[in-house]
Structures are given as C-alpha cells and as structure tokens.
Design a protein around this motif. Structure first.
Motif, PDB file in Angstrom:
ATOM      1  N   ILE A  69     -52.713 -15.356 -71.591  1.00 13.85           N
ATOM      2  CA  ILE A  69     -52.489 -15.984 -72.892  1.00 13.85           C
ATOM      3  C   ILE A  69     -51.282 -15.405 -73.619  1.00 13.85           C
ATOM      4  O   ILE A  69     -50.469 -16.140 -74.178  1.00 13.85           O
ATOM      5  N   ASP A  70     -51.130 -14.091 -73.614  1.00 12.80           N
ATOM      6  CA  ASP A  70     -49.983 -13.485 -74.292  1.00 12.80           C
ATOM      7  C   ASP A  70     -48.672 -13.961 -73.682  1.00 12.80           C
ATOM      8  O   ASP A  70     -47.705 -14.261 -74.399  1.00 12.80           O
ATOM      9  N   SER A  71     -48.634 -14.051 -72.352  1.00 12.62           N
ATOM     10  CA  SER A  71     -47.421 -14.507 -71.668  1.00 12.62           C
ATOM     11  C   SER A  71     -47.125 -15.965 -71.990  1.00 12.62           C
ATOM     12  O   SER A  71     -45.973 -16.350 -72.204  1.00 12.62           O
ATOM     13  N   LEU A  72     -48.184 -16.788 -72.033  1.00 10.95           N
ATOM     14  CA  LEU A  72     -47.996 -18.194 -72.375  1.00 10.95           C
ATOM     15  C   LEU A  72     -47.455 -18.361 -73.791  1.00 10.95           C
ATOM     16  O   LEU A  72     -46.547 -19.163 -74.032  1.00 10.95           O
ATOM     17  N   LEU A  73     -47.996 -17.606 -74.730  1.00  8.11           N
ATOM     18  CA  LEU A  73     -47.551 -17.714 -76.113  1.00  8.11           C
ATOM     19  C   LEU A  73     -46.078 -17.342 -76.247  1.00  8.11           C
ATOM     20  O   LEU A  73     -45.315 -18.016 -76.951  1.00  8.11           O
ATOM     21  N   GLU A  74     -45.677 -16.286 -75.577  1.00  4.09           N
ATOM     22  CA  GLU A  74     -44.271 -15.882 -75.623  1.00  4.09           C
ATOM     23  C   GLU A  74     -43.384 -16.942 -75.000  1.00  4.09           C
ATOM     24  O   GLU A  74     -42.302 -17.249 -75.500  1.00  4.09           O
ATOM     25  N   PHE A  75     -43.868 -17.534 -73.906  1.00  2.83           N
ATOM     26  CA  PHE A  75     -43.098 -18.587 -73.241  1.00  2.83           C
ATOM     27  C   PHE A  75     -42.949 -19.800 -74.146  1.00  2.83           C
ATOM     28  O   PHE A  75     -41.842 -20.323 -74.336  1.00  2.83           O
ATOM     29  N   PHE A  76     -44.051 -20.263 -74.731  1.00  2.31           N
ATOM     30  CA  PHE A  76     -43.996 -21.450 -75.589  1.00  2.31           C
ATOM     31  C   PHE A  76     -43.097 -21.218 -76.788  1.00  2.31           C
ATOM     32  O   PHE A  76     -42.343 -22.100 -77.199  1.00  2.31           O
ATOM     33  N   LYS A  77     -43.166 -20.036 -77.374  1.00  2.32           N
ATOM     34  CA  LYS A  77     -42.305 -19.726 -78.514  1.00  2.32           C
ATOM     35  C   LYS A  77     -40.831 -19.838 -78.126  1.00  2.32           C
ATOM     36  O   LYS A  77     -40.025 -20.402 -78.860  1.00  2.32           O
ATOM     37  N   SER A  78     -40.498 -19.286 -76.968  1.00  2.38           N
ATOM     38  CA  SER A  78     -39.093 -19.303 -76.547  1.00  2.38           C
ATOM     39  C   SER A  78     -38.616 -20.704 -76.221  1.00  2.38           C
ATOM     40  O   SER A  78     -37.454 -21.051 -76.452  1.00  2.38           O
ATOM     41  N   GLU A  79     -39.503 -21.550 -75.679  1.00  2.00           N
ATOM     42  CA  GLU A  79     -39.105 -22.899 -75.322  1.00  2.00           C
ATOM     43  C   GLU A  79     -39.072 -23.838 -76.518  1.00  2.00           C
ATOM     44  O   GLU A  79     -38.272 -24.768 -76.570  1.00  2.00           O
ATOM     45  N   LEU A  80     -39.952 -23.615 -77.500  1.00  2.00           N
ATOM     46  CA  LEU A  80     -39.978 -24.464 -78.678  1.00  2.00           C
ATOM     47  C   LEU A  80     -38.767 -24.228 -79.558  1.00  2.00           C
ATOM     48  O   LEU A  80     -38.301 -25.126 -80.254  1.00  2.00           O
ATOM     49  N   SER A  81     -38.228 -23.050 -79.528  1.00  2.00           N
ATOM     50  CA  SER A  81     -37.035 -22.783 -80.327  1.00  2.00           C
ATOM     51  C   SER A  81     -36.362 -21.523 -79.829  1.00  2.00           C
ATOM     52  O   SER A  81     -37.007 -20.558 -79.463  1.00  2.00           O
ATOM     53  N   ASP A  82     -35.024 -21.532 -79.852  1.00  2.00           N
ATOM     54  CA  ASP A  82     -34.248 -20.347 -79.514  1.00  2.00           C
ATOM     55  C   ASP A  82     -34.124 -19.421 -80.719  1.00  2.00           C
ATOM     56  O   ASP A  82     -33.721 -18.283 -80.605  1.00  2.00           O
ATOM     57  N   ALA A  83     -34.457 -19.947 -81.900  1.00  2.00           N
ATOM     58  CA  ALA A  83     -34.317 -19.165 -83.122  1.00  2.00           C
ATOM     59  C   ALA A  83     -35.590 -18.387 -83.411  1.00  2.00           C
ATOM     60  O   ALA A  83     -36.675 -18.776 -83.022  1.00  2.00           O
ATOM     61  N   ASP A  84     -35.440 -17.259 -84.112  1.00  2.00           N
ATOM     62  CA  ASP A  84     -36.608 -16.470 -84.491  1.00  2.00           C
ATOM     63  C   ASP A  84     -37.403 -17.192 -85.575  1.00  2.00           C
ATOM     64  O   ASP A  84     -38.616 -17.130 -85.610  1.00  2.00           O
ATOM     65  N   ILE A  85     -36.699 -17.841 -86.499  1.00  2.00           N
ATOM     66  CA  ILE A  85     -37.342 -18.563 -87.588  1.00  2.00           C
ATOM     67  C   ILE A  85     -36.799 -19.985 -87.628  1.00  2.00           C
ATOM     68  O   ILE A  85     -35.593 -20.195 -87.619  1.00  2.00           O
ATOM     69  N   ILE A  86     -37.699 -20.956 -87.649  1.00  2.00           N
ATOM     70  CA  ILE A  86     -37.297 -22.358 -87.706  1.00  2.00           C
ATOM     71  C   ILE A  86     -37.419 -22.823 -89.151  1.00  2.00           C
ATOM     72  O   ILE A  86     -38.518 -22.947 -89.682  1.00  2.00           O
ATOM     73  N   LYS A  87     -36.291 -23.053 -89.788  1.00  2.00           N
ATOM     74  CA  LYS A  87     -36.278 -23.503 -91.179  1.00  2.00           C
ATOM     75  C   LYS A  87     -36.143 -25.021 -91.214  1.00  2.00           C
ATOM     76  O   LYS A  87     -35.290 -25.590 -90.542  1.00  2.00           O
ATOM     77  N   ILE A  88     -36.990 -25.649 -92.008  1.00  2.00           N
ATOM     78  CA  ILE A  88     -37.044 -27.110 -92.065  1.00  2.00           C
ATOM     79  C   ILE A  88     -36.892 -27.577 -93.502  1.00  2.00           C
ATOM     80  O   ILE A  88     -37.374 -26.928 -94.432  1.00  2.00           O
ATOM     81  N   GLY A  89     -36.213 -28.705 -93.679  1.00  2.00           N
ATOM     82  CA  GLY A  89     -36.073 -29.291 -95.004  1.00  2.00           C
ATOM     83  C   GLY A  89     -36.771 -30.635 -95.073  1.00  2.00           C
ATOM     84  O   GLY A  89     -37.007 -31.282 -94.057  1.00  2.00           O
ATOM     85  N   VAL A  90     -37.114 -31.048 -96.291  1.00  2.00           N
ATOM     86  CA  VAL A  90     -37.716 -32.361 -96.537  1.00  2.00           C
ATOM     87  C   VAL A  90     -36.840 -33.111 -97.537  1.00  2.00           C
ATOM     88  O   VAL A  90     -36.455 -32.548 -98.564  1.00  2.00           O
ATOM     89  N   ILE A  91     -36.541 -34.370 -97.224  1.00  2.00           N
ATOM     90  CA  ILE A  91     -35.807 -35.208 -98.166  1.00  2.00           C
ATOM     91  C   ILE A  91     -36.726 -36.321 -98.640  1.00  2.00           C
ATOM     92  O   ILE A  91     -37.226 -37.108 -97.845  1.00  2.00           O
ATOM     93  N   GLY A  92     -36.965 -36.369 -99.935  1.00  2.00           N
ATOM     94  CA  GLY A  92     -37.869 -37.357-100.514  1.00  2.00           C
ATOM     95  C   GLY A  92     -39.195 -36.696-100.847  1.00  2.00           C
ATOM     96  O   GLY A  92     -40.061 -36.548 -99.991  1.00  2.00           O
ATOM     97  N   VAL A  93     -39.344 -36.258-102.104  1.00  2.00           N
ATOM     98  CA  VAL A  93     -40.546 -35.516-102.480  1.00  2.00           C
ATOM     99  C   VAL A  93     -41.500 -36.428-103.249  1.00  2.00           C
ATOM    100  O   VAL A  93     -41.825 -36.201-104.410  1.00  2.00           O
ATOM    101  N   GLY A  94     -41.931 -37.500-102.569  1.00  2.00           N
ATOM    102  CA  GLY A  94     -42.973 -38.362-103.114  1.00  2.00           C
ATOM    103  C   GLY A  94     -44.318 -37.841-102.664  1.00  2.00           C
ATOM    104  O   GLY A  94     -44.468 -36.646-102.356  1.00  2.00           O
ATOM    105  N   HIS A  95     -45.308 -38.720-102.570  1.00  2.00           N
ATOM    106  CA  HIS A  95     -46.653 -38.292-102.175  1.00  2.00           C
ATOM    107  C   HIS A  95     -46.657 -37.669-100.783  1.00  2.00           C
ATOM    108  O   HIS A  95     -47.254 -36.605-100.569  1.00  2.00           O
ATOM    109  N   LEU A  96     -45.984 -38.325 -99.808  1.00  2.00           N
ATOM    110  CA  LEU A  96     -45.965 -37.808 -98.442  1.00  2.00           C
ATOM    111  C   LEU A  96     -45.172 -36.514 -98.360  1.00  2.00           C
ATOM    112  O   LEU A  96     -45.604 -35.547 -97.724  1.00  2.00           O
ATOM    113  N   GLY A  97     -44.010 -36.493 -98.993  1.00  2.00           N
ATOM    114  CA  GLY A  97     -43.188 -35.290 -98.978  1.00  2.00           C
ATOM    115  C   GLY A  97     -43.935 -34.094 -99.552  1.00  2.00           C
ATOM    116  O   GLY A  97     -43.918 -32.996 -98.987  1.00  2.00           O
ATOM    117  N   LYS A  98     -44.604 -34.298-100.681  1.00  2.00           N
ATOM    118  CA  LYS A  98     -45.381 -33.218-101.302  1.00  2.00           C
ATOM    119  C   LYS A  98     -46.510 -32.754-100.389  1.00  2.00           C
ATOM    120  O   LYS A  98     -46.789 -31.550-100.285  1.00  2.00           O
TER     121      LYS A  98
END
Length: 214
Positions: A69-98
């Motif tokens: 499990i530990d090896s799988l988690l490390e693998f998935f993290k590396s494949e899901l993103s090359d970055a240590d932190i994935i920063k995401i933005g939202v455009i449109g702060v209506g009901h769904l955005g909120k």
C-alpha cells in the motif's frame, strides 16, 4: 512512468485517482497490502482491468502477495502530478463554485483549491473557507505568480469560451469545465467536460438495463 503517457489509454489514466482514493482509505484503516480482487470489489472494476491498468506502469506488485500500500500511494502521487502541491483555481463563484470551494478535494493529499475569481462586485473580496474571491482582472497575475496550472470553470455558458481563451493566454494547462458549453483549446491545454445531465442519463441507463441482472 514505465511507458510514455501518450501510449497509455485515456480510460486507464482516468482511473488512477479512483485507485489512489481507495488505497488511501485502506492505509487509513491500517492495511499494509492489497490485491486486485479487493480493489475490484471496492471499486466495482473488473480485476483483469485493474491488472492491465497497473501493467502499463511496470511491476507494481508480486504474484501471491499483491501490492504494498505505501508503495502504491507513492506511485499514484507521482503519476497524478509531478508537483508537490497542486494548486487549483475556480472561475465563477455561484452556487456550484461555492460548493466546490467549500468541499475542496480529498482525491490527492496535496490537491486543493487556492484561488477563486468572479466579476460580481458583491462576491469579490468575500471569503469562502481559506479562499478569498478575487476579481477577474487579477487572474493573469495570480496564475503566473502562484503557478496555477488547473482551473475549474463554473461560469455561465455564454462566456465560457471567452474565459477559456483568456486562461490559455495566461498559461493554464488544464481546465475542468462544468459549463454546458463545449470549449475549444489548443492541443497543449487539456479540457475535461463535466456534464451532469449526461452523467445522470448514463446512471439512469445502467439502472434500467443492468439493475435487473443483479
């Protein structure tokens, strides 16, 4: 990766976050290994499909032992993103955005919505959790300053393409589009369309055609 990403089926890549979340849940329960049968039962994905998915990335497990499990988690993290932190933005702060900002993400330990943008002066400057809503006029500066690569689009459909064009010019590499408008981007910018109506129709189809076979 063991193989070039463009040679790996898109369906396989889209299942990686599902695998990550499931294995992460097992880790929280104190488990140290898992086999494809357990993942299959937990996610309702055929065992053969899971083994085939994992085979694209080399030897992740051992026959008779399963997957660490530990090896799988490390693998998935590396494949899901090359970055240590994935920063995401939202455009449109209506009901769904909120709702998205309030929920934030549990797919990846380091995946989080850090920025939000709107054009409504009554919304700009308000705080949702740890995220302060900014003006659309600030978006290019914020994207470049904080290295935002992914943006969630929850604007009205009428302005979706216009906003997308601006995002492309600002350096965004991925867009999760919740609007009913299909947006067009250059090849280097990935777009995933989230059509809740289509997803609901698909669910109803499976309920009608496969529920009776259970």
């Amino acid at each position: 990766m063991a193989k070039e990403v463009n040679k790996i089926p898109r369906a396989t890549l889209k299942r990686l976050p599902l695998y990550y979340r499931f294995v992460n849940t097992l880790k929280a329960k104190g488990e140290d290994r898992v086999n494809s049968k357990a993942i299959s039962e937990g996610l309702n994905i055929d065992s053969a499909t899971i083994r085939r998915d994992f085979s694209y990335f080399g030897e992740l497990g051992k026959k008779g032992y399963g997957y660490n499990i530990d090896s799988l988690l490390e693998f998935f993290k590396s494949e899901l993103s090359d970055a240590d932190i994935i920063k995401i933005g939202v455009i449109g702060v209506g009901h769904l955005g909120k709702a998205l900002i309030s929920y934030n993400f549990s797919i990846h330990d380091d995946m989080t919505i850090t920025e939000a943008f709107d054009i409504d002066p009554n919304i700009i400057g308000t705080q949702i959790g740890n995220v302060k809503v900014k003006s659309m006029e600030e978006i290019e500066e914020v994207i470049q300053k904080h290295c935002i690569e992914v943006m969630i689009l929850t604007t009205p459909a009428a302005v979706a393409q216009e906003v997308t064009d601006h995002l492309v010019k600002s350096g965004i590499k991925g867009i999760l589009n919740f609007t009913p408008k299909r947006v067009v981007t250059p090849n280097h910018v990935q777009v995933h369309q989230i059509d809740l109506g289509v997803e609901l129709q698909s669910l109803l189809f499976f309920m009608k055609n496969y529920g009776k076979q259970q």
